[in-house]
Design an enzyme around this catalytic site. Structure first.
Site, PDB file in Angstrom:
ATOM      1  N   THR A 129     107.476 -33.653  77.978  1.00 22.92           N
ATOM      2  CA  THR A 129     108.834 -33.929  78.438  1.00 22.92           C
ATOM      3  C   THR A 129     109.061 -33.185  79.746  1.00 22.92           C
ATOM      4  O   THR A 129     108.782 -31.999  79.832  1.00 22.92           O
ATOM      5  CB  THR A 129     109.859 -33.454  77.383  1.00 22.92           C
ATOM      6  N   SER A 178     108.211 -36.742  71.358  1.00 23.81           N
ATOM      7  CA  SER A 178     107.564 -35.463  71.098  1.00 23.81           C
ATOM      8  C   SER A 178     108.530 -34.290  71.258  1.00 23.81           C
ATOM      9  O   SER A 178     108.392 -33.277  70.587  1.00 23.81           O
ATOM     10  CB  SER A 178     106.353 -35.279  72.002  1.00 23.81           C
ATOM     11  N   GLY A 189     117.128 -46.781  74.673  1.00 24.82           N
ATOM     12  CA  GLY A 189     116.083 -45.940  75.221  1.00 24.82           C
ATOM     13  C   GLY A 189     114.880 -45.976  74.308  1.00 24.82           C
ATOM     14  O   GLY A 189     115.027 -46.169  73.099  1.00 24.82           O
TER      15      GLY A 189
END
Length: 179
Positions: A168, A130, A51
């Site tokens: 996110t 983040s 990822g």
């Protein structure tokens, strides 16, 4: 470690399973451009998952290079990751890529960065992006206080990170490996 304002990626290894998951948000500055990006992939004939956090174009270039390293080194995850990190750090074009990579096979989890770092977490949990620190904290708490499996810990931790970090979202994709 430098924070990327593009995503959250989390890897958890528990009970002989490893899961890597990410949210699906892609931002350009302060604008959400995509909600459903797939930032986790199977590589090496399905035996390795990876990822990325960071620039999408840069991460796609890294996936291609990493896949080539896996082929060149017989799908040896550690050797391939070290060679990718070495090339990433020393190659003039690659040196400017803004991304981080979490990758895992049935036995090993690694964080690979453009500064030449190839790190294996002590506690089998690693997060980047983040919202990475939020997801990491949530995962550690869930592992310490629940019996959830790797996939469920990743999912719940990413949901928590998505409720805190503006970069996110709640569109989560997860890949899992078992021995």
């Amino acid at each position: 470690m430098e924070q990327w304002h593009h995503t959250t990626v989390l890897a958890v290894r528990r009970d002989n399973k490893v899961a890597i998951g990410s949210d699906g948000q892609v931002t350009l500055g302060n604008t959400v451009m995509k909600h459903t990006a797939a930032k986790v992939r199977r590589l090496g004939g399905g035996r390795i998952i990876a990822g990325f956090a960071g620039s999408v174009a840069d991460a796609l270039a890294l996936f291609t290079r990493f896949e080539a390293k896996l082929e060149a080194y017989g799908h040896n995850l550690e050797r391939s990751a070290v060679e990718l990190a070495r090339e990433w750090r020393t190659d003039r074009a690659l040196r400017h890529l803004e991304a981080m990579l979490i990758t895992a096979d049935a036995t090993t989890t690694l964080l690979v960065s453009g500064t030449g770092e190839v790190l294996s977490p002590d506690d089998d949990v690693v997060g980047v992006g983040s919202g990475g620190s939020y997801a990491l904290a949530a995962a550690r708490a869930l592992i310490a206080h629940t019996e959830l499996g790797a996939r469920e810990v990743v999912e719940e931790s990413l949901k928590i990170a998505g409720s805190i970090d503006i970069y996110t979202n709640q569109h989560i994709s997860i890949e899992e490996l078992s021995p």
